[in-house]
Scaffold this motif. Structure first.
Motif, PDB file in Angstrom:
ATOM      1  N   GLY A 178       0.792  -1.217   0.000  1.00  0.00           N
ATOM      2  CA  GLY A 178       0.000   0.000   0.000  1.00  0.00           C
ATOM      3  C   GLY A 178       0.827   1.270   0.000  1.00  0.00           C
ATOM      4  O   GLY A 178       0.481   2.253  -0.666  1.00  0.00           O
ATOM      5  N   GLY A 179       1.919   1.276   0.736  1.00  0.00           N
ATOM      6  CA  GLY A 179       2.773   2.460   0.773  1.00  0.00           C
ATOM      7  C   GLY A 179       3.462   2.712  -0.549  1.00  0.00           C
ATOM      8  O   GLY A 179       3.570   3.859  -1.008  1.00  0.00           O
ATOM      9  N   THR A 180       3.928   1.653  -1.178  1.00  0.00           N
ATOM     10  CA  THR A 180       4.590   1.778  -2.478  1.00  0.00           C
ATOM     11  C   THR A 180       3.608   2.262  -3.531  1.00  0.00           C
ATOM     12  O   THR A 180       3.945   3.114  -4.375  1.00  0.00           O
ATOM     13  CB  THR A 180       5.211   0.434  -2.882  1.00  0.00           C
ATOM     14  N   VAL A 181       2.371   1.746  -3.482  1.00  0.00           N
ATOM     15  CA  VAL A 181       1.335   2.221  -4.406  1.00  0.00           C
ATOM     16  C   VAL A 181       1.095   3.713  -4.205  1.00  0.00           C
ATOM     17  O   VAL A 181       0.991   4.480  -5.175  1.00  0.00           O
ATOM     18  CB  VAL A 181       0.029   1.429  -4.209  1.00  0.00           C
ATOM     19  N   ALA A 182       1.006   4.152  -2.957  1.00  0.00           N
ATOM     20  CA  ALA A 182       0.785   5.577  -2.686  1.00  0.00           C
ATOM     21  C   ALA A 182       1.913   6.426  -3.250  1.00  0.00           C
ATOM     22  O   ALA A 182       1.674   7.502  -3.814  1.00  0.00           O
ATOM     23  CB  ALA A 182       0.638   5.801  -1.186  1.00  0.00           C
ATOM     24  N   ARG A 183       3.142   5.964  -3.123  1.00  0.00           N
ATOM     25  CA  ARG A 183       4.261   6.719  -3.681  1.00  0.00           C
ATOM     26  C   ARG A 183       4.196   6.758  -5.197  1.00  0.00           C
ATOM     27  O   ARG A 183       4.474   7.779  -5.819  1.00  0.00           O
ATOM     28  CB  ARG A 183       5.588   6.119  -3.213  1.00  0.00           C
ATOM     29  N   TRP A 184       3.828   5.632  -5.813  1.00  0.00           N
ATOM     30  CA  TRP A 184       3.696   5.623  -7.269  1.00  0.00           C
ATOM     31  C   TRP A 184       2.649   6.621  -7.738  1.00  0.00           C
ATOM     32  O   TRP A 184       2.903   7.408  -8.647  1.00  0.00           O
ATOM     33  CB  TRP A 184       3.333   4.220  -7.757  1.00  0.00           C
ATOM     34  N   THR A 185       1.463   6.592  -7.130  1.00  0.00           N
ATOM     35  CA  THR A 185       0.407   7.483  -7.607  1.00  0.00           C
ATOM     36  C   THR A 185       0.775   8.945  -7.358  1.00  0.00           C
ATOM     37  O   THR A 185       0.406   9.822  -8.155  1.00  0.00           O
ATOM     38  CB  THR A 185      -0.948   7.158  -6.970  1.00  0.00           C
ATOM     39  N   THR A 195       2.185   7.801 -11.584  1.00  0.00           N
ATOM     40  CA  THR A 195       2.055   6.465 -12.161  1.00  0.00           C
ATOM     41  C   THR A 195       0.584   6.042 -12.179  1.00  0.00           C
ATOM     42  O   THR A 195      -0.134   6.220 -11.191  1.00  0.00           O
ATOM     43  CB  THR A 195       2.869   5.449 -11.343  1.00  0.00           C
ATOM     44  N   GLN A 196       0.141   5.476 -13.296  1.00  0.00           N
ATOM     45  CA  GLN A 196      -1.210   4.915 -13.397  1.00  0.00           C
ATOM     46  C   GLN A 196      -1.171   3.496 -12.850  1.00  0.00           C
ATOM     47  O   GLN A 196      -0.535   2.615 -13.438  1.00  0.00           O
ATOM     48  CB  GLN A 196      -1.693   4.905 -14.845  1.00  0.00           C
ATOM     49  N   VAL A 197      -1.829   3.259 -11.727  1.00  0.00           N
ATOM     50  CA  VAL A 197      -1.826   1.957 -11.072  1.00  0.00           C
ATOM     51  C   VAL A 197      -3.195   1.302 -11.264  1.00  0.00           C
ATOM     52  O   VAL A 197      -4.229   1.921 -11.025  1.00  0.00           O
ATOM     53  CB  VAL A 197      -1.502   2.076  -9.570  1.00  0.00           C
ATOM     54  N   THR A 198      -3.181   0.044 -11.696  1.00  0.00           N
ATOM     55  CA  THR A 198      -4.392  -0.758 -11.837  1.00  0.00           C
ATOM     56  C   THR A 198      -4.314  -1.929 -10.869  1.00  0.00           C
ATOM     57  O   THR A 198      -3.276  -2.575 -10.753  1.00  0.00           O
ATOM     58  CB  THR A 198      -4.546  -1.286 -13.275  1.00  0.00           C
ATOM     59  N   TYR A 199      -5.421  -2.200 -10.169  1.00  0.00           N
ATOM     60  CA  TYR A 199      -5.516  -3.361  -9.297  1.00  0.00           C
ATOM     61  C   TYR A 199      -6.309  -4.457 -10.004  1.00  0.00           C
ATOM     62  O   TYR A 199      -7.317  -4.181 -10.655  1.00  0.00           O
ATOM     63  CB  TYR A 199      -6.276  -3.036  -8.013  1.00  0.00           C
ATOM     64  N   LEU A 224      -5.534   5.488  -1.855  1.00  0.00           N
ATOM     65  CA  LEU A 224      -4.145   5.427  -2.313  1.00  0.00           C
ATOM     66  C   LEU A 224      -3.973   5.994  -3.720  1.00  0.00           C
ATOM     67  O   LEU A 224      -2.911   5.862  -4.313  1.00  0.00           O
ATOM     68  CB  LEU A 224      -3.642   3.977  -2.256  1.00  0.00           C
ATOM     69  N   GLY A 225      -5.022   6.606  -4.255  1.00  0.00           N
ATOM     70  CA  GLY A 225      -4.918   7.253  -5.551  1.00  0.00           C
ATOM     71  C   GLY A 225      -5.147   6.348  -6.735  1.00  0.00           C
ATOM     72  O   GLY A 225      -4.774   6.690  -7.865  1.00  0.00           O
ATOM     73  N   VAL A 226      -5.792   5.193  -6.501  1.00  0.00           N
ATOM     74  CA  VAL A 226      -6.032   4.215  -7.568  1.00  0.00           C
ATOM     75  C   VAL A 226      -7.506   4.245  -7.936  1.00  0.00           C
ATOM     76  O   VAL A 226      -8.371   4.104  -7.061  1.00  0.00           O
ATOM     77  CB  VAL A 226      -5.624   2.793  -7.122  1.00  0.00           C
ATOM     78  N   ASN A 227      -7.809   4.404  -9.227  1.00  0.00           N
ATOM     79  CA  ASN A 227      -9.210   4.460  -9.653  1.00  0.00           C
ATOM     80  C   ASN A 227      -9.578   3.397 -10.677  1.00  0.00           C
ATOM     81  O   ASN A 227     -10.662   3.438 -11.249  1.00  0.00           O
ATOM     82  CB  ASN A 227      -9.556   5.852 -10.207  1.00  0.00           C
ATOM     83  N   ASP A 228      -8.675   2.452 -10.912  1.00  0.00           N
ATOM     84  CA  ASP A 228      -8.945   1.356 -11.854  1.00  0.00           C
ATOM     85  C   ASP A 228      -8.759   0.037 -11.112  1.00  0.00           C
ATOM     86  O   ASP A 228      -7.626  -0.377 -10.842  1.00  0.00           O
ATOM     87  CB  ASP A 228      -8.005   1.447 -13.054  1.00  0.00           C
ATOM     88  N   VAL A 229      -9.870  -0.609 -10.742  1.00  0.00           N
ATOM     89  CA  VAL A 229      -9.828  -1.863  -9.976  1.00  0.00           C
ATOM     90  C   VAL A 229     -10.645  -2.905 -10.726  1.00  0.00           C
ATOM     91  O   VAL A 229     -11.821  -2.684 -11.009  1.00  0.00           O
ATOM     92  CB  VAL A 229     -10.377  -1.679  -8.546  1.00  0.00           C
ATOM     93  N   ARG A 230     -10.021  -4.043 -11.035  1.00  0.00           N
ATOM     94  CA  ARG A 230     -10.697  -5.121 -11.738  1.00  0.00           C
ATOM     95  C   ARG A 230     -10.929  -6.286 -10.782  1.00  0.00           C
ATOM     96  O   ARG A 230     -10.043  -6.646 -10.000  1.00  0.00           O
ATOM     97  CB  ARG A 230      -9.840  -5.597 -12.920  1.00  0.00           C
ATOM     98  N   PHE A 231     -12.111  -6.907 -10.863  1.00  0.00           N
ATOM     99  CA  PHE A 231     -12.448  -8.068 -10.047  1.00  0.00           C
ATOM    100  C   PHE A 231     -12.758  -9.228 -10.987  1.00  0.00           C
ATOM    101  O   PHE A 231     -13.680  -9.138 -11.802  1.00  0.00           O
ATOM    102  CB  PHE A 231     -13.663  -7.766  -9.166  1.00  0.00           C
ATOM    103  N   LEU A 232     -12.002 -10.328 -10.867  1.00  0.00           N
ATOM    104  CA  LEU A 232     -12.192 -11.456 -11.777  1.00  0.00           C
ATOM    105  C   LEU A 232     -13.236 -12.456 -11.275  1.00  0.00           C
ATOM    106  O   LEU A 232     -13.759 -13.237 -12.067  1.00  0.00           O
ATOM    107  CB  LEU A 232     -10.861 -12.164 -12.036  1.00  0.00           C
ATOM    108  N   GLY A 233     -13.497 -12.500  -9.975  1.00  0.00           N
ATOM    109  CA  GLY A 233     -14.611 -13.282  -9.458  1.00  0.00           C
ATOM    110  C   GLY A 233     -14.399 -14.779  -9.335  1.00  0.00           C
ATOM    111  O   GLY A 233     -15.372 -15.535  -9.221  1.00  0.00           O
ATOM    112  N   TYR A 234     -13.156 -15.257  -9.305  1.00  0.00           N
ATOM    113  CA  TYR A 234     -12.912 -16.680  -9.074  1.00  0.00           C
ATOM    114  C   TYR A 234     -13.279 -17.039  -7.628  1.00  0.00           C
ATOM    115  O   TYR A 234     -13.211 -16.199  -6.737  1.00  0.00           O
ATOM    116  CB  TYR A 234     -11.442 -17.013  -9.317  1.00  0.00           C
ATOM    117  N   ALA A 235     -13.627 -18.301  -7.403  1.00  0.00           N
ATOM    118  CA  ALA A 235     -14.036 -18.735  -6.070  1.00  0.00           C
ATOM    119  C   ALA A 235     -12.898 -18.562  -5.065  1.00  0.00           C
ATOM    120  O   ALA A 235     -11.775 -19.014  -5.282  1.00  0.00           O
ATOM    121  CB  ALA A 235     -14.481 -20.200  -6.102  1.00  0.00           C
TER     122      ALA A 235
END
Length: 244
Positions: free
Chosen positions: A25-32, A36-40, A75-86
């Motif tokens: 989480g801290g590294t992501v915050a520094r990137w944004t 940096t464009q961060v996608t989860y 953390l400045g991230v606005n692109d989050v993908r959910f794949l939905g596997y069990a």
């Protein structure tokens, strides 16, 4: 090594909502903060996060998705993908690798972050790495190399318009062989605040535990708070921008 690189794009692939906030989480915050464009990408549906027999697991999955979106925003991230596997029974299948390869080719990240699938038990014998973590780490690793950059692998992705892409570096969380330590002192409270978003899964005791982890990692490197990664250079002739 403590150099911090801020590339144009980063893709973070983990098994569960909250995995990112614990270890990166801290590294992501520094990137944004650096632009940096961060996608989860959260691979599972997060529905195995309670042992209470009265829990509505469908609602739990929705709650955890909401918590992850809230944490990402902090953390400045606005692109989050959910794949939905069990949740809880994930395997590193060819289907999963294909889906992750598609995502890598779409996002075209210079850095991909995932969990070290070679870690089974931590060095201090305090934690058994969740099998979902290891499944995601393995599938992501082989999606990064060789699948994402190799044209003959998954030709159906070419038909969908996804051309090959070569990732520069692969960052592993939860590794017992770290070679990169990122100073997160300036953003540490933001990391902990994002972690608190996962209220269905943790309390302030867990937040304090993470604070102590980051303190111990930082102390060994002369930093107040730090995160650590095992970094693999995948593409030798195209390294990220200079450290900042």
């Amino acid at each position: 090594m403590s150099d911090f690189y801020a590339p144009e794009r980063v893709l973070v692939i983990v098994a569960h909502a909250d995995d990112i906030e614990f270890g990166a989480g801290g590294t992501v915050a520094r990137w944004t903060e650096c632009g940096t464009q961060v996608t989860y990408c959260i691979v599972t549906d997060n529905a195995a996060g309670s042992n209470d027999p009265a829990t509505d697991l469908v609602q739990l999955a929705k709650t955890r998705q909401h918590e992850q979106l809230e944490a990402a925003t902090k953390l400045g991230v606005n692109d989050v993908r959910f794949l939905g596997y069990a949740d809880g029974t994930l395997e590193p299948t060819m289907e999963l690798r294909r889906n992750l390869t598609r995502l890598i080719r779409e996002i075209k990240p210079q850095i991909v972050v995932t969990i070290d699938f070679t870690t089974v038990i931590t060095m201090d014998n305090s934690y058994i790495n969740h099998p979902d973590h290891r499944a995601v780490g393995e599938a992501t690793t082989y999606a990064v190399f060789p699948s994402a950059g190799t044209r003959p692998i998954f030709p159906e992705l070419l038909a969908e318009g996804f051309e090959p892409h070569e990732v520069y570096k692969l960052y592993y969380q939860l590794s017992d062989k770290p070679n990169l330590f990122v100073d997160i002192t300036s953003v540490h409270e933001r990391k902990l605040d994002a972690l608190r978003s996962h209220a269905s899964q943790l309390n302030e005791d867990v937040v304090n535990m993470v604070r102590q982890w980051d303190t111990e990692i930082g102390k060994e490197q002369g930093m107040e708070f730090a995160e650590m990664f095992r970094v693999i250079t995948v593409k030798q002739d195209a390294l990220p921008v200079d450290p900042v």
